[in-house]
Design an enzyme around this catalytic site. Sequence first.
Site, mmCIF file in Angstrom:
data_model
loop_
_atom_site.group_PDB
_atom_site.id
_atom_site.type_symbol
_atom_site.label_atom_id
_atom_site.label_comp_id
_atom_site.label_asym_id
_atom_site.label_seq_id
_atom_site.Cartn_x
_atom_site.Cartn_y
_atom_site.Cartn_z
ATOM 1 N N ARG A 40 0.836 -1.194 0.000
ATOM 2 C CA ARG A 40 0.000 0.000 0.000
ATOM 3 C C ARG A 40 0.870 1.243 0.000
ATOM 4 O O ARG A 40 1.947 1.255 0.599
ATOM 5 C CB ARG A 40 -0.891 0.048 1.241
ATOM 6 C CG ARG A 40 -1.464 -1.258 1.702
ATOM 7 C CD ARG A 40 -2.257 -1.108 2.988
ATOM 8 N NE ARG A 40 -3.346 -0.193 2.812
ATOM 9 C CZ ARG A 40 -4.634 -0.522 2.925
ATOM 10 N NH1 ARG A 40 -4.967 -1.746 3.237
ATOM 11 N NH2 ARG A 40 -5.575 0.379 2.756
ATOM 12 N N ASP A 74 -13.364 -5.190 14.010
ATOM 13 C CA ASP A 74 -12.368 -6.199 13.622
ATOM 14 C C ASP A 74 -12.083 -7.202 14.730
ATOM 15 O O ASP A 74 -11.642 -8.320 14.457
ATOM 16 C CB ASP A 74 -11.044 -5.514 13.243
ATOM 17 C CG ASP A 74 -11.080 -4.931 11.837
ATOM 18 O OD1 ASP A 74 -12.127 -5.060 11.173
ATOM 19 O OD2 ASP A 74 -10.066 -4.336 11.418
HETATM 20 C C1 LIG Z 1 -3.053 2.230 12.812
HETATM 21 C C2 LIG Z 1 -4.092 1.625 11.918
HETATM 22 C C3 LIG Z 1 -4.071 1.929 10.547
HETATM 23 C C4 LIG Z 1 -4.998 1.368 9.704
HETATM 24 N N1 LIG Z 1 -4.972 1.699 8.370
HETATM 25 C C5 LIG Z 1 -5.915 1.223 7.526
HETATM 26 C C6 LIG Z 1 -5.946 1.623 6.173
HETATM 27 O O1 LIG Z 1 -5.115 2.376 5.712
HETATM 28 N N2 LIG Z 1 -6.951 1.138 5.395
HETATM 29 C C7 LIG Z 1 -7.899 0.283 5.875
HETATM 30 O O2 LIG Z 1 -8.794 -0.114 5.111
HETATM 31 N N3 LIG Z 1 -7.877 -0.115 7.164
HETATM 32 C C8 LIG Z 1 -6.918 0.323 7.991
HETATM 33 N N4 LIG Z 1 -6.911 -0.063 9.309
HETATM 34 C C9 LIG Z 1 -7.937 -1.026 9.771
HETATM 35 C C10 LIG Z 1 -9.308 -0.359 9.876
HETATM 36 O O3 LIG Z 1 -9.241 0.821 10.623
HETATM 37 C C11 LIG Z 1 -10.270 -1.346 10.513
HETATM 38 O O4 LIG Z 1 -10.268 -2.526 9.722
HETATM 39 C C12 LIG Z 1 -11.726 -0.893 10.572
HETATM 40 O O5 LIG Z 1 -11.868 0.487 10.619
HETATM 41 C C13 LIG Z 1 -12.413 -1.498 11.829
HETATM 42 O O6 LIG Z 1 -11.912 -0.790 12.930
HETATM 43 P P1 LIG Z 1 -11.813 -1.294 14.432
HETATM 44 O O7 LIG Z 1 -12.140 -0.093 15.269
HETATM 45 O O8 LIG Z 1 -12.564 -2.525 14.639
HETATM 46 O O9 LIG Z 1 -10.278 -1.672 14.616
HETATM 47 P P2 LIG Z 1 -8.920 -0.712 14.634
HETATM 48 O O10 LIG Z 1 -9.117 0.348 13.635
HETATM 49 O O11 LIG Z 1 -7.837 -1.653 14.482
HETATM 50 O O12 LIG Z 1 -8.977 -0.074 16.081
HETATM 51 C C14 LIG Z 1 -8.659 -0.791 17.265
HETATM 52 C C15 LIG Z 1 -8.183 0.177 18.327
HETATM 53 O O13 LIG Z 1 -8.028 -0.511 19.573
HETATM 54 C C16 LIG Z 1 -6.845 -0.080 20.222
HETATM 55 N N5 LIG Z 1 -6.390 -1.125 21.134
HETATM 56 C C17 LIG Z 1 -5.854 -2.338 20.833
HETATM 57 N N6 LIG Z 1 -5.565 -3.042 21.942
HETATM 58 C C18 LIG Z 1 -5.913 -2.263 22.995
HETATM 59 C C19 LIG Z 1 -5.844 -2.433 24.415
HETATM 60 N N7 LIG Z 1 -5.381 -3.553 24.979
HETATM 61 N N8 LIG Z 1 -6.264 -1.423 25.212
HETATM 62 C C20 LIG Z 1 -6.765 -0.285 24.671
HETATM 63 N N9 LIG Z 1 -6.851 -0.068 23.318
HETATM 64 C C21 LIG Z 1 -6.439 -1.043 22.503
HETATM 65 C C22 LIG Z 1 -5.883 0.165 19.044
HETATM 66 O O14 LIG Z 1 -4.824 1.018 19.410
HETATM 67 C C23 LIG Z 1 -6.816 0.782 17.998
HETATM 68 O O15 LIG Z 1 -6.879 2.183 18.092
HETATM 69 C C24 LIG Z 1 -5.977 0.465 10.200
HETATM 70 C C25 LIG Z 1 -5.995 0.167 11.580
HETATM 71 C C26 LIG Z 1 -5.067 0.749 12.430
HETATM 72 C C27 LIG Z 1 -5.103 0.426 13.919
#
Ligand SMILES: Cc1cc2nc3c(=O)[nH]c(=O)nc-3n(C[C@H](O)[C@H](O)[C@H](O)COP(=O)(O)OP(=O)(O)OC[C@H]3O[C@@H](n4cnc5c(N)ncnc54)[C@H](O)[C@@H]3O)c2cc1C
Length: 447
Positions: A205, A324
């Site tokens: 990417r 996720d």
């Molecule tokens: C840094 C990053 C960059 C990404 N870039 C892309 C991209 O460019 N394109 C794309 O399609 N998807 C990307 N993704 C994935 C995308 O954001 C997710 O697939 C989607 O938005 C679902 O989000 P989510 O909130 O379930 O998970 P995530 O977006 O992964 O968020 C999970 C959050 O939980 C926090 N966390 C984890 N463990 C702990 C803990 N023990 N205690 C407290 N907090 C914790 C993490 O720091 C994170 O902020 C990225 C994810 C991250 C973390």
Amino acid sequence: MSDLNGASSSDRHDTGFAQVAPPNSTGIRVVIVGAGFAGLGCAVESKRKGHDVLILEKFKELKALGDIISFGNNAGRVFERWGLHDKFWTVCSHVETLMIHNAQGELLVEQPNPDPLFGAYAYNGHRGELHTMLFEYAQSLGIDIRLGQDVSEYWETETEAGVFSNGERIAADIVVGADGVRSTARTLVLGYEDKPKSSGYAIYRSWFDCAEQGVDKDPLTSFICQGKDLLYGWIGPDVHFLAHSSSDGKKLSNVITHKDDADITESWSFPGKMEDCLKIVEGWDPRCAALLSKAPSLVDWKLVYRDPLPTWISEGGRLALIGDAAHPFLPTSQQGASQAIEDGVTLAVVLQLAGKESVPLAVRTWEKIRYQRVRRAQLLGESVRDMWHKAKPEDKGQAVAIPKPEWLLGHDAEKHAYEVYDSSAKGILQNGYELPTLPVIVPAAGA
Ligand SMILES: Cc1cc2nc3c(=O)[nH]c(=O)nc-3n(C[C@H](O)[C@H](O)[C@H](O)COP(=O)(O)OP(=O)(O)OC[C@H]3O[C@@H](n4cnc5c(N)ncnc54)[C@H](O)[C@@H]3O)c2cc1C
């Protein structure tokens, strides 16, 4: 403080349904682990539904991380309802058609990209920019977001749930594990370790400025930065490459998915080597190598996937996994972030309807409402990947077009939750809780 009614958006579309309860009116305390899109989305809707919300996030400061991310019209409907359309729209790309080619550069389909669709907009833009906007919106609503919090333990009793974060015991009515694809909540909530596995694919990417990298000067690449946003795709056996210009053709995002069985225990992404990336498109339409080689650096993103978890909730019904953490998506579904938003919205609604005394019933009903829909959306992503990676030479037009089904993109998670809560909860009250079942109907690509 911002207006919970999202007033600026209500004139644009009839977003159908938008119920806002008085602040802290339900008395339900929600602790959310993770401030990604899942956690923030759940927090915003929980605030709108009158719950008291706390987010615990591991990162120490907000950084605009990532590159391109897609929100389908089903999530766009939610953002518009929250009044975020104008902000999001300004930074998102606006593509009129998707041009898909074979590896030799022959155009296979010129797929129109109507937006809005099913009464709502889709948003495709830089993850970091959109995430920052949602984060700041949540803060503007007065949501307590604590950074630098590493949640290491989850617990529940009959009357409470909680976590240990940085050694501090924090109690609530419900804890939501929104901690992403490498979730520790998953192990702690479900009681067994379910390691993510390699999907068999990885993605190189990149996201960069066209003028700085000379994209506009090279005759092989200048077509992509012509003052408007464009989306070009190339497909071949086990590979697809999407080049997406945004900001009126000033920025370029390259995303190339290819076979890779490497170990995925490392971080979600790390630097990639350009020579490895270019090997994938050897012998392809020369525009592919030209576009890819303009990137100043590459991220090598090992694509993590998993079999569906048997459940997303704890035995006591006070701990739930969303986004996720519960169900990672393939990018070809373009639904990972959208389903994360739907999860949070639905959970906030059912908690409001069930009330403080019936949080476990709300959580079990939430899983029942969400499980099959999420799986159908995941399967759609798999079918698009297979459609592209296994395309036959004669496949053209609809045979390689991205499906945009109404059941997926026309869905209104908030409205749906209000509509089905009573009947879904009744089933659980009458028959007891049962593990969710996988959907029987597999949607065909293009359905
Ligand atoms: C840094 C990053 C960059 C990404 N870039 C892309 C991209 O460019 N394109 C794309 O399609 N998807 C990307 N993704 C994935 C995308 O954001 C997710 O697939 C989607 O938005 C679902 O989000 P989510 O909130 O379930 O998970 P995530 O977006 O992964 O968020 C999970 C959050 O939980 C926090 N966390 C984890 N463990 C702990 C803990 N023990 N205690 C407290 N907090 C914790 C993490 O720091 C994170 O902020 C990225 C994810 C991250 C973390």
